[in-house]
Design an enzyme around this catalytic site. Structure first.
Site, PDB file in Angstrom:
ATOM      1  N   ASP A  51       0.814  -1.224   0.000  1.00 25.01           N
ATOM      2  CA  ASP A  51       0.000   0.000   0.000  1.00 25.01           C
ATOM      3  C   ASP A  51       0.846   1.273   0.000  1.00 25.01           C
ATOM      4  O   ASP A  51       2.016   1.269   0.386  1.00 25.01           O
ATOM      5  CB  ASP A  51      -0.870   0.039   1.268  1.00 25.01           C
ATOM      6  CG  ASP A  51      -1.986  -0.994   1.229  1.00 25.01           C
ATOM      7  OD1 ASP A  51      -1.963  -1.879   0.361  1.00 25.01           O
ATOM      8  OD2 ASP A  51      -2.868  -0.918   2.101  1.00 25.01           O
ATOM      9  N   ASP A  52       0.189   2.353  -0.388  1.00 26.50           N
ATOM     10  CA  ASP A  52       0.666   3.738  -0.224  1.00 26.50           C
ATOM     11  C   ASP A  52       1.708   4.196  -1.241  1.00 26.50           C
ATOM     12  O   ASP A  52       2.165   5.330  -1.185  1.00 26.50           O
ATOM     13  CB  ASP A  52       1.216   4.005   1.193  1.00 26.50           C
ATOM     14  CG  ASP A  52       0.171   3.819   2.277  1.00 26.50           C
ATOM     15  OD1 ASP A  52      -0.990   3.523   1.931  1.00 26.50           O
ATOM     16  OD2 ASP A  52       0.514   3.946   3.472  1.00 26.50           O
ATOM     17  N   HIS A 101      -6.177   2.948  -3.915  1.00 31.73           N
ATOM     18  CA  HIS A 101      -6.050   3.193  -2.466  1.00 31.73           C
ATOM     19  C   HIS A 101      -6.364   4.667  -2.162  1.00 31.73           C
ATOM     20  O   HIS A 101      -5.814   5.241  -1.234  1.00 31.73           O
ATOM     21  CB  HIS A 101      -4.635   2.817  -2.018  1.00 31.73           C
ATOM     22  CG  HIS A 101      -4.451   2.707  -0.530  1.00 31.73           C
ATOM     23  ND1 HIS A 101      -5.322   2.038   0.292  1.00 31.73           N
ATOM     24  CD2 HIS A 101      -3.466   3.170   0.292  1.00 31.73           C
ATOM     25  CE1 HIS A 101      -4.888   2.097   1.545  1.00 31.73           C
ATOM     26  NE2 HIS A 101      -3.767   2.794   1.578  1.00 31.73           N
ATOM     27  N   HIS A 105      -5.011   9.272   0.405  1.00 33.08           N
ATOM     28  CA  HIS A 105      -5.105   8.589   1.703  1.00 33.08           C
ATOM     29  C   HIS A 105      -6.069   9.231   2.688  1.00 33.08           C
ATOM     30  O   HIS A 105      -5.844   9.231   3.904  1.00 33.08           O
ATOM     31  CB  HIS A 105      -3.710   8.457   2.350  1.00 33.08           C
ATOM     32  CG  HIS A 105      -3.521   7.149   3.053  1.00 33.08           C
ATOM     33  ND1 HIS A 105      -3.711   6.995   4.411  1.00 33.08           N
ATOM     34  CD2 HIS A 105      -3.179   5.931   2.597  1.00 33.08           C
ATOM     35  CE1 HIS A 105      -3.469   5.732   4.743  1.00 33.08           C
ATOM     36  NE2 HIS A 105      -3.156   5.060   3.661  1.00 33.08           N
ATOM     37  N   HIS A 192       3.847  -2.202   3.099  1.00 33.37           N
ATOM     38  CA  HIS A 192       3.909  -0.853   2.503  1.00 33.37           C
ATOM     39  C   HIS A 192       5.273  -0.682   1.832  1.00 33.37           C
ATOM     40  O   HIS A 192       6.294  -0.664   2.531  1.00 33.37           O
ATOM     41  CB  HIS A 192       3.723   0.209   3.590  1.00 33.37           C
ATOM     42  CG  HIS A 192       2.403   0.121   4.300  1.00 33.37           C
ATOM     43  ND1 HIS A 192       2.158  -0.811   5.280  1.00 33.37           N
ATOM     44  CD2 HIS A 192       1.262   0.825   4.148  1.00 33.37           C
ATOM     45  CE1 HIS A 192       0.913  -0.651   5.717  1.00 33.37           C
ATOM     46  NE2 HIS A 192       0.345   0.325   5.051  1.00 33.37           N
TER      47      HIS A 192
HETATM   48 ZN   LIG Z   1      -2.580   3.117   3.220  1.00 31.33          ZN
END
Ligand SMILES: [Zn+2]
Length: 239
Positions: A51-52, A101, A105, A192
């Protein structure tokens, strides 16, 4: 489809889709742990999710995944796609799944339905512009969802059952310990790729799970297309 409910940290109920009697993907010898298209009804499969990103360590991660012949899923922030187009293109070309995603955020539970839809569309378009395909799944930041978000999000929502806490511990050994202890057939593992330690943990993690006969597939492959919009999934466990 059989479902179980599990709680999230926020106390919200989510459903966990279980794979029963689904059509088998292309056949592969059960003993062939390097197969690109394993039959997850016969062998153990797991989905690594990052993620991210994309970020400065993403390219190195893609090298590692390529060396290990492993597929993964990347839940990208739309705001970062434009400055990392080469990595995003490479993800798609090398058989990884590219998921949504959100743009930057935001916690979906704090947004209106229109704000969520605008965010999703903007992010989907930024990704599709590079990969040629709209993301098939989405992951809400912090795993945070409310009824408004469930209804507003067009794609199936994919959470996780193995949380490596990599953003917090920044420790390769801890990431490996958690993964070894908690991963089971059908698990979705949260990592991540914006943290160097997380990427550093991946070669050991792949070796360890490969030693336990796990195959590394994308989220959509793990669930064998058996995902519905507005439903949140944390693993693809059968039985
Ligand atoms: Zn995230």
């Amino acid at each position: 489809m059989h479902r179980t409910t599990v709680g999230t940290a926020g106390g919200l109920l989510i459903t966990s889709g279980l794979l029963l009697g689904a059509a088998a993907p292309a056949a592969a010898a059960p003993s062939d742990v390097s197969a690109k298209s394993p039959d997850c009804s016969k062998v153990k499969c797991v989905a690594l999710t990052f993620d991210d990103g994309p970020g400065e360590y993403t390219d190195e991660l893609l090298d590692i995944l390529e060396e290990h012949n492993a597929r993964a899923t990347f839940y990208l922030l739309g705001s970062k796609v434009g400055s990392h187009k080469a990595e995003v293109r490479r993800m798609a070309e090398e058989g990884h799944e590219v998921g949504n995603h959100t743009w930057k955020h935001d916690d979906l539970a704090t947004l209106s339905a229109d704000e969520i839809k605008d965010d999703a569309e903007r992010t989907d378009e930024a990704i599709a512009e590079v990969t040629g395909e709209k993301p098939r799944t989405m992951r809400p930041p912090y795993g945070s969802l409310d009824d408004t978000a469930r209804e507003a999000v067009e794609q199936p929502i994919v959470l996780w059952d193995v949380d490596t806490l990599d953003w917090q511990n920044r420790d390769v050994d801890k990431i490996l310990d958690i993964t070894k202890d908690e991963t089971a057939d059908g698990s979705v593992i949260l990592l991540h790729d914006i943290h160097e330690t997380s990427v550093d943990a991946v070669p050991g993690l792949l070796d360890e799970l490969k030693g336990d006969d796990f195959h590394f597939v994308t989220v959509s492959y793990l669930f064998d297309g058996d995902l519905e919009a507005g439903t949140a999934y944390s693993d693809a466990r059968s039985g």
